[in-house]
Design a protein around this motif. Structure first.
Motif, mmCIF file in Angstrom:
data_model
loop_
_atom_site.group_PDB
_atom_site.id
_atom_site.type_symbol
_atom_site.label_atom_id
_atom_site.label_comp_id
_atom_site.label_asym_id
_atom_site.label_seq_id
_atom_site.Cartn_x
_atom_site.Cartn_y
_atom_site.Cartn_z
ATOM 1 N N ASN A 288 3.651 29.599 -59.010
ATOM 2 C CA ASN A 288 3.080 28.253 -58.810
ATOM 3 C C ASN A 288 3.848 27.440 -57.770
ATOM 4 O OD1 ASN A 288 1.149 28.680 -60.939
ATOM 5 N ND2 ASN A 288 2.804 28.309 -62.409
ATOM 6 N N THR A 289 4.306 28.117 -56.734
ATOM 7 C CA THR A 289 5.041 27.423 -55.683
ATOM 8 C C THR A 289 4.090 26.634 -54.779
ATOM 9 O OG1 THR A 289 6.734 29.150 -55.670
ATOM 10 C CG2 THR A 289 6.624 27.718 -53.748
ATOM 11 N N PHE A 290 4.514 25.446 -54.383
ATOM 12 C CA PHE A 290 3.719 24.641 -53.450
ATOM 13 C C PHE A 290 4.644 23.724 -52.660
ATOM 14 C CE2 PHE A 290 4.061 22.105 -57.270
ATOM 15 C CZ PHE A 290 4.237 20.804 -56.816
ATOM 16 N N ALA A 291 4.107 23.128 -51.596
ATOM 17 C CA ALA A 291 4.897 22.246 -50.736
ATOM 18 C C ALA A 291 4.137 20.953 -50.460
ATOM 19 C CB ALA A 291 5.222 22.947 -49.417
ATOM 20 N N LYS A 292 4.896 19.875 -50.285
ATOM 21 C CA LYS A 292 4.320 18.576 -49.940
ATOM 22 C C LYS A 292 5.228 17.915 -48.897
ATOM 23 C CE LYS A 292 0.965 18.444 -53.063
ATOM 24 N NZ LYS A 292 -0.473 18.383 -52.691
ATOM 25 N N VAL A 293 4.635 17.119 -48.017
ATOM 26 C CA VAL A 293 5.432 16.380 -47.037
ATOM 27 C C VAL A 293 5.289 14.887 -47.266
ATOM 28 C CG1 VAL A 293 5.297 18.173 -45.267
ATOM 29 C CG2 VAL A 293 3.552 16.399 -45.339
ATOM 30 N N ARG A 294 6.396 14.155 -46.916
ATOM 31 C CA ARG A 294 6.411 12.700 -46.942
ATOM 32 C C ARG A 294 5.926 12.113 -48.259
ATOM 33 N NH1 ARG A 294 9.649 10.220 -43.957
ATOM 34 N NH2 ARG A 294 8.320 8.388 -43.842
ATOM 35 N N LYS A 295 6.466 12.588 -49.356
ATOM 36 C CA LYS A 295 6.185 12.031 -50.679
ATOM 37 C C LYS A 295 7.455 11.375 -51.207
ATOM 38 C CE LYS A 295 1.932 13.567 -51.058
ATOM 39 N NZ LYS A 295 0.781 12.627 -51.104
ATOM 40 N N LYS A 296 7.344 10.131 -51.626
ATOM 41 C CA LYS A 296 8.512 9.395 -52.095
ATOM 42 C C LYS A 296 9.124 10.043 -53.333
ATOM 43 C CE LYS A 296 11.329 5.913 -53.061
ATOM 44 N NZ LYS A 296 12.525 5.577 -52.294
ATOM 45 N N ILE B 141 4.869 20.684 -38.940
ATOM 46 C CA ILE B 141 4.528 22.020 -38.428
ATOM 47 C C ILE B 141 5.212 23.103 -39.255
ATOM 48 C CG2 ILE B 141 4.825 23.601 -36.477
ATOM 49 C CD1 ILE B 141 4.412 21.203 -34.626
ATOM 50 N N LEU B 142 6.530 22.954 -39.500
ATOM 51 C CA LEU B 142 7.254 23.962 -40.274
ATOM 52 C C LEU B 142 6.670 24.100 -41.674
ATOM 53 C CD1 LEU B 142 9.537 25.962 -40.756
ATOM 54 C CD2 LEU B 142 11.026 24.023 -41.326
ATOM 55 N N MET B 143 6.412 22.998 -42.336
ATOM 56 C CA MET B 143 5.893 23.066 -43.698
ATOM 57 C C MET B 143 4.467 23.615 -43.724
ATOM 58 S SD MET B 143 8.581 22.242 -45.183
ATOM 59 C CE MET B 143 7.934 22.352 -46.860
ATOM 60 N N SER B 144 3.698 23.366 -42.672
ATOM 61 C CA SER B 144 2.352 23.933 -42.588
ATOM 62 C C SER B 144 2.413 25.451 -42.438
ATOM 63 C CB SER B 144 1.588 23.320 -41.407
ATOM 64 O OG SER B 144 1.356 21.946 -41.606
ATOM 65 N N ILE B 145 3.380 25.923 -41.645
ATOM 66 C CA ILE B 145 3.556 27.374 -41.487
ATOM 67 C C ILE B 145 3.971 27.998 -42.818
ATOM 68 C CG2 ILE B 145 4.993 29.143 -40.395
ATOM 69 C CD1 ILE B 145 5.065 27.332 -37.892
ATOM 70 N N LEU B 146 4.898 27.346 -43.513
ATOM 71 C CA LEU B 146 5.337 27.871 -44.806
ATOM 72 C C LEU B 146 4.212 27.833 -45.842
ATOM 73 C CD1 LEU B 146 8.920 26.293 -45.072
ATOM 74 C CD2 LEU B 146 8.314 28.634 -44.415
ATOM 75 N N SER B 147 3.245 26.947 -45.644
ATOM 76 C CA SER B 147 2.133 26.809 -46.596
ATOM 77 C C SER B 147 0.958 27.720 -46.254
ATOM 78 C CB SER B 147 1.650 25.353 -46.620
ATOM 79 O OG SER B 147 2.684 24.477 -46.975
ATOM 80 N N TYR B 148 1.020 28.382 -45.116
ATOM 81 C CA TYR B 148 -0.090 29.199 -44.625
ATOM 82 C C TYR B 148 -0.485 30.286 -45.623
ATOM 83 C CZ TYR B 148 -2.504 32.583 -41.576
ATOM 84 O OH TYR B 148 -3.401 33.471 -41.042
ATOM 85 N N ASN B 149 -1.783 30.458 -45.781
ATOM 86 C CA ASN B 149 -2.338 31.525 -46.630
ATOM 87 C C ASN B 149 -1.716 31.498 -48.030
ATOM 88 O OD1 ASN B 149 -3.890 33.678 -47.414
ATOM 89 N ND2 ASN B 149 -2.621 35.242 -46.381
ATOM 90 N N ASN B 150 -1.868 30.335 -48.680
ATOM 91 C CA ASN B 150 -1.403 30.171 -50.070
ATOM 92 C C ASN B 150 0.104 30.380 -50.199
ATOM 93 O OD1 ASN B 150 -1.864 29.522 -52.754
ATOM 94 N ND2 ASN B 150 -2.093 31.655 -53.362
ATOM 95 N N TYR B 151 0.850 29.778 -49.248
ATOM 96 C CA TYR B 151 2.320 29.780 -49.283
ATOM 97 C C TYR B 151 2.899 31.208 -49.217
ATOM 98 C CZ TYR B 151 1.010 25.200 -51.021
ATOM 99 O OH TYR B 151 0.424 23.961 -51.168
ATOM 100 N N GLN B 152 2.325 31.987 -48.341
ATOM 101 C CA GLN B 152 2.641 33.416 -48.245
ATOM 102 C C GLN B 152 4.122 33.709 -48.002
ATOM 103 O OE1 GLN B 152 0.041 35.511 -45.531
ATOM 104 N NE2 GLN B 152 1.585 37.066 -45.060
ATOM 105 N N ILE B 153 4.782 32.888 -47.167
ATOM 106 C CA ILE B 153 6.158 33.245 -46.793
ATOM 107 C C ILE B 153 7.214 32.292 -47.368
ATOM 108 C CG2 ILE B 153 5.432 34.406 -44.678
ATOM 109 C CD1 ILE B 153 6.450 31.914 -43.129
#
Length: 279
Positions: A49-57, A17-29
């Motif tokens: 070129n900032t981006f986020a990923k979850v549960r990646k080894k 949930i937290l990472m989805s919020i941080l990723s909202y609207n092209n990582y707006q916040i």
């Protein structure tokens, strides 16, 4: 990432949930959030070129000049000694990457950061001297609250997440909860093991259950802890044939403890990692 995608483990769910919020609207916040959280440590971060990923080894981009392991738990300076000697199978909760940085995140909503787990995470980054930055959930809350939000949807999502943060502190392990147990969530729709018995009956049995089909694996076990040791060894020997995500000693198992003759509502679901019960 989809905010409404359910993640089975409670900790994974809140992380998502937290990472989805941080990723909202092209990582707006993400940029203001990290600047508020990391403070001086963020001065040299290039947020292009900032981006986020979850549960990646492994890190989802090449090694960068700036790399940190960031641990977030209910309390600072609260590392526990790992029950596992080998945490090499541990999967980071999340990554945030930018033009010149890689940030590996480990979240705990109860208990403490694990030394062995953090050490294993450091090995996933390019520098042997990767710095560990430790924060608590109040730091996360303060960082979110300082962001100026003009988007009403985003504002609602952020505020909703802030409202659940105080509950994380109350989720610390109680004195009566075995230290190996990480949660008590009903997992009857996934592979699970039923441990049946009581101190009065002397012997315990272990059954494997999946898709409504039950197979008895052992009927001569001397206790719940021995039953879990048996299950851990069984999973380690047969993981290729089991419908689970096998990640070494960090593999999470679901069991359901049944006491014959006791009210069903008093039987309990448990989640634990096999490494806590392997000799």
């Amino acid at each position: 990432m989809n905010l409404f995608k359910y993640q089975g483990q409670e900790e994974d769910h809140y992380t998502h949930i937290l990472m989805s919020i941080l990723s909202y609207n092209n990582y707006q916040i993400i940029e203001p959030f990290l600047k508020n959280l990391l403070k001086d440590e963020s001065d040299n971060l290039n947020f292009n070129n900032t981006f986020a990923k979850v549960r990646k080894k492994f890190c989802p981009q090449d090694p960068k000049l700036l790399e940190y392991v960031i641990g977030i738990a209910p309390y600072k300076n609260s590392f526990s000694s790992s029950d596992l000697e080998d945490n090499s199978g541990s999967i980071p909760d999340a990554w945030i990457c930018g033009e010149n940085f890689n940030l590996l995140f480990e979240f705990k909503i109860r208990g403490m950061l694990d030394k062995g787990q953090i050490s294993a995470h450091k090995k996933l980054l390019s520098s042997k001297d990767t710095e560990v930055l430790e924060y608590n959930w109040n730091d996360v809350k303060d960082s979110l609250q300082k962001i100026e939000l003009s988007d009403s949807v985003l504002s609602y999502l952020v505020q909703s997440f802030i409202e659940v943060i105080p509950s994380f502190k109350s989720k610390r392990r109680s004195s009566g909860m075995p230290k190996q147990i990480i949660s008590h969530i009903n997992k009857e729709n996934e592979l699970h093991f039923i441990i049946t018995g009581s101190k009065l009956s002397m012997n315990y049995s272990v059954d494997k259950v999946y898709n409504g089909k039950s197979i008895q694996l052992n009927q001569l076990v001397n206790g719940i802890q021995e039953a879990r040791r048996f299950i851990a060894s069984f999973v380690l020997s047969n993981y290729n044939e089991l419908p689970i995500e096998f990640i070494g000693q960090e593999t999470i198992i679901n069991d359901y403890c049944v006491v014959p003759g006791r009210s069903k509502k008093k039987n309990q679901w448990n989640q634990w990692r096999i490494g806590a019960f392997l000799n």
